[in-house]
Design an enzyme around this catalytic site. Structure first.
Site, PDB file in Angstrom:
ATOM      1  N   GLY A 112       0.816  -1.214   0.000  1.00 51.48           N
ATOM      2  CA  GLY A 112       0.000   0.000   0.000  1.00 51.48           C
ATOM      3  C   GLY A 112       0.851   1.265   0.000  1.00 51.48           C
ATOM      4  N   GLU A 115       1.663   1.820  -3.520  1.00 51.44           N
ATOM      5  CA  GLU A 115       0.426   2.251  -4.190  1.00 51.44           C
ATOM      6  C   GLU A 115       0.099   3.703  -3.851  1.00 51.44           C
ATOM      7  OE1 GLU A 115      -1.657  -1.202  -2.567  1.00 51.44           O
ATOM      8  OE2 GLU A 115      -2.143  -1.802  -4.613  1.00 51.44           O
ATOM      9  N   GLU A 135       2.781  -8.239  -1.709  1.00 50.80           N
ATOM     10  CA  GLU A 135       1.575  -8.853  -1.136  1.00 50.80           C
ATOM     11  C   GLU A 135       1.473 -10.345  -1.409  1.00 50.80           C
ATOM     12  OE1 GLU A 135       1.646  -6.031  -2.907  1.00 50.80           O
ATOM     13  OE2 GLU A 135       0.317  -4.518  -2.036  1.00 50.80           O
TER      14      GLU A 135
HETATM   15  N1  CO8 Z   1       2.337  -4.132   8.879  1.00 51.83           N
HETATM   16  C1  CO8 Z   1       2.478  -4.113  10.224  1.00 51.83           C
HETATM   17  N2  CO8 Z   1       3.678  -4.025  10.841  1.00 51.83           N
HETATM   18  C2  CO8 Z   1       4.760  -3.932  10.053  1.00 51.83           C
HETATM   19  C3  CO8 Z   1       4.687  -3.947   8.648  1.00 51.83           C
HETATM   20  C4  CO8 Z   1       3.399  -4.032   8.063  1.00 51.83           C
HETATM   21  N3  CO8 Z   1       3.207  -4.003   6.714  1.00 51.83           N
HETATM   22  N4  CO8 Z   1       5.941  -3.872   8.149  1.00 51.83           N
HETATM   23  C5  CO8 Z   1       6.763  -3.796   9.190  1.00 51.83           C
HETATM   24  N5  CO8 Z   1       6.076  -3.839  10.349  1.00 51.83           N
HETATM   25  C6  CO8 Z   1       6.588  -3.793  11.729  1.00 51.83           C
HETATM   26  C7  CO8 Z   1       7.187  -5.139  12.113  1.00 51.83           C
HETATM   27  O1  CO8 Z   1       6.190  -6.041  12.540  1.00 51.83           O
HETATM   28  C8  CO8 Z   1       8.134  -4.718  13.213  1.00 51.83           C
HETATM   29  O2  CO8 Z   1       7.403  -4.492  14.383  1.00 51.83           O
HETATM   30  P1  CO8 Z   1       7.903  -5.142  15.799  1.00 51.83           P
HETATM   31  O3  CO8 Z   1       9.229  -4.423  16.056  1.00 51.83           O
HETATM   32  O4  CO8 Z   1       6.824  -4.756  16.743  1.00 51.83           O
HETATM   33  O5  CO8 Z   1       8.085  -6.586  15.563  1.00 51.83           O
HETATM   34  C9  CO8 Z   1       8.653  -3.363  12.725  1.00 51.83           C
HETATM   35  O6  CO8 Z   1       7.681  -2.870  11.800  1.00 51.83           O
HETATM   36  C10 CO8 Z   1       9.983  -3.441  11.996  1.00 51.83           C
HETATM   37  O7  CO8 Z   1       9.867  -4.404  10.966  1.00 51.83           O
HETATM   38  P2  CO8 Z   1      10.902  -5.600  10.744  1.00 51.83           P
HETATM   39  O8  CO8 Z   1      11.478  -6.040  12.049  1.00 51.83           O
HETATM   40  O9  CO8 Z   1      10.231  -6.634   9.905  1.00 51.83           O
HETATM   41  O10 CO8 Z   1      12.042  -4.820   9.914  1.00 51.83           O
HETATM   42  P3  CO8 Z   1      13.060  -5.439   8.847  1.00 51.83           P
HETATM   43  O11 CO8 Z   1      14.001  -4.321   8.546  1.00 51.83           O
HETATM   44  O12 CO8 Z   1      13.618  -6.744   9.304  1.00 51.83           O
HETATM   45  O13 CO8 Z   1      12.175  -5.751   7.555  1.00 51.83           O
HETATM   46  C11 CO8 Z   1      10.513  -5.256   5.866  1.00 51.83           C
HETATM   47  C12 CO8 Z   1      11.563  -4.684   6.840  1.00 51.83           C
HETATM   48  C13 CO8 Z   1      11.238  -6.042   4.742  1.00 51.83           C
HETATM   49  C14 CO8 Z   1       9.805  -4.056   5.238  1.00 51.83           C
HETATM   50  C15 CO8 Z   1       9.532  -6.177   6.607  1.00 51.83           C
HETATM   51  O14 CO8 Z   1       9.056  -5.512   7.747  1.00 51.83           O
HETATM   52  C16 CO8 Z   1       8.331  -6.607   5.787  1.00 51.83           C
HETATM   53  O15 CO8 Z   1       8.459  -7.500   4.971  1.00 51.83           O
HETATM   54  N6  CO8 Z   1       7.183  -5.955   6.016  1.00 51.83           N
HETATM   55  C17 CO8 Z   1       5.944  -6.333   5.349  1.00 51.83           C
HETATM   56  C18 CO8 Z   1       5.959  -5.892   3.886  1.00 51.83           C
HETATM   57  C19 CO8 Z   1       4.665  -6.278   3.206  1.00 51.83           C
HETATM   58  O16 CO8 Z   1       4.363  -7.430   3.009  1.00 51.83           O
HETATM   59  N7  CO8 Z   1       3.887  -5.238   2.793  1.00 51.83           N
HETATM   60  C20 CO8 Z   1       2.627  -5.471   2.111  1.00 51.83           C
HETATM   61  C21 CO8 Z   1       1.509  -5.424   3.093  1.00 51.83           C
HETATM   62  S1  CO8 Z   1      -0.061  -5.842   2.366  1.00 51.83           S
HETATM   63  C22 CO8 Z   1      -0.517  -4.437   1.546  1.00 51.83           C
HETATM   64  O17 CO8 Z   1       0.135  -3.441   1.573  1.00 51.83           O
HETATM   65  C23 CO8 Z   1      -1.845  -4.517   0.794  1.00 51.83           C
HETATM   66  C24 CO8 Z   1      -2.189  -3.178   0.169  1.00 51.83           C
HETATM   67  C25 CO8 Z   1      -3.669  -3.117  -0.107  1.00 51.83           C
HETATM   68  C26 CO8 Z   1      -4.248  -1.706   0.005  1.00 51.83           C
HETATM   69  C27 CO8 Z   1      -3.727  -0.970   1.193  1.00 51.83           C
HETATM   70  C28 CO8 Z   1      -4.533   0.178   1.670  1.00 51.83           C
HETATM   71  C29 CO8 Z   1      -4.000   0.816   2.894  1.00 51.83           C
END
Ligand code: CO8
Length: 261
Positions: A112, A115, A135
């Site tokens: 997102g 996007e 995603e």
């Molecule tokens: N949602 C919730 N929490 C998140 C997200 C997320 N997308 N990304 C990171 N965080 C949180 C982690 O859970 C973590 O929290 P905590 O310290 O409490 O455990 C903190 O942020 C730091 O993250 P990481 O420890 O994972 O950090 P890294 O540097 O190891 O990794 C990454 C960074 C690669 C970005 C990894 O966090 C990751 O893969 N994140 C998810 C990416 C993803 O899949 N995004 C797509 C989500 S789905 C989506 O966007 C659908 C869109 C549809 C429309 C949206 C409208 C709003």
């Protein structure tokens, strides 16, 4: 106005919206989306503002929709509400804005987040910017324009590869293929984005709004329809006081003073 998940400020006729959930990589939860929408609407209605910037700051733009908030949603609820994060709040406001919106991106702009920046009018990227639609890796797919805007921006091959594998694109590749307008040094992102936005804000607003509308029409219409609209819009600018002022100022070798009329 006070917000929970964003910061807002105004500088040089520019409204600046900074996503502010540092502990969650600015993940887009419902509150953040609603607040971005409200702030965009607020700047859109403010006569003193000529351009808006949406940024996540100098570390990360946004790592996507908030997965932890989203994970228990049901199809029935999303469908019944038309996915409220997207339709009613943030994206509706960005799509409806007639003044330009610049995305200033450092670090991850994923899901997102990618996007959201693609919904803006153009992207200025720090060297650290990374774009992706990951995603598929969590069993879902882009839902706020990723399969459509990414394809229009970078072409089918790269969009298909990125959406199907989750491969991320760095700033250099993103600039090469036309996803971003310009790359700047990481520590200059805020300054360069403000400079660009302030320049737009200093132009004749009705001309700026017609240019934005015309370029956007070019993305979604046939060339002939786009050219016809552009010609009429160009002619219409001659009704603006600013057009007369701009051309007279050029002839008189002075700076124009636009009144946004
Ligand atoms: N949602 C919730 N929490 C998140 C997200 C997320 N997308 N990304 C990171 N965080 C949180 C982690 O859970 C973590 O929290 P905590 O310290 O409490 O455990 C903190 O942020 C730091 O993250 P990481 O420890 O994972 O950090 P890294 O540097 O190891 O990794 C990454 C960074 C690669 C970005 C990894 O966090 C990751 O893969 N994140 C998810 C990416 C993803 O899949 N995004 C797509 C989500 S789905 C989506 O966007 C659908 C869109 C549809 C429309 C949206 C409208 C709003």
């Amino acid at each position: 106005m006070s917000y929970q998940c964003i910061l807002t400020e105004v500088k040089q006729g520019v409204g600046i919206i900074t996503l502010n959930r540092p502990d969650a990589m600015n993940a887009l939860n419902a509150t953040l989306c609603r607040e971005v929408g409200e702030a965009v609407d607020h700047f859109e209605a403010d006569e003193a503002i000529g351009c808006t910037i949406i940024t996540g700051g100098d570390r990360v733009f946004a790592a996507g929709a908030d997965i932890k908030e989203m994970k228990d949603q049901s199809f029935a609820a999303l469908h019944a509400n038309n996915f409220p994060y997207i339709q009613r709040d943030c994206w509706r406001a960005i799509d409806d804005a007639r003044k330009p919106i610049i995305a200033a991106v450092a670090g991850f702009a994923l899901g997102g987040g990618c996007e959201m920046v693609m919904a803006c009018d153009f992207i200025i990227a720090a060297e650290s910017a990374t774009f992706g639609q990951p995603e598929v890796g969590i069993g879902t797919m882009p839902g706020a324009g990723g399969t459509q805007r990414l394809t229009k921006a970078v072409g089918k091959a790269k969009a298909m590869e990125m959406c199907l594998t989750g491969r991320m694109m760095g700033a250099d590749e993103a600039e090469r293929v036309g996803l971003v307008a310009r790359i700047v040094a990481a520590d200059e992102l805020a300054e360069q984005a403000l400079k660009t936005a302030a320049k737009i804000a200093s132009m004749s607003r009705p001309a700026v709004m017609l240019i934005k509308e015309s370029v956007n029409l070019g993305v979604s219409s046939s060339l002939n329809d786009g050219l016809r609209f552009e010609r009429r819009a160009f002619e219409a600018t001659f009704a603006f006081e600013d057009c007369s002022e701009g051309m007279n100022a050029f002839a008189e070798k002075r700076k124009p003073v636009f009144k946004n009329k």
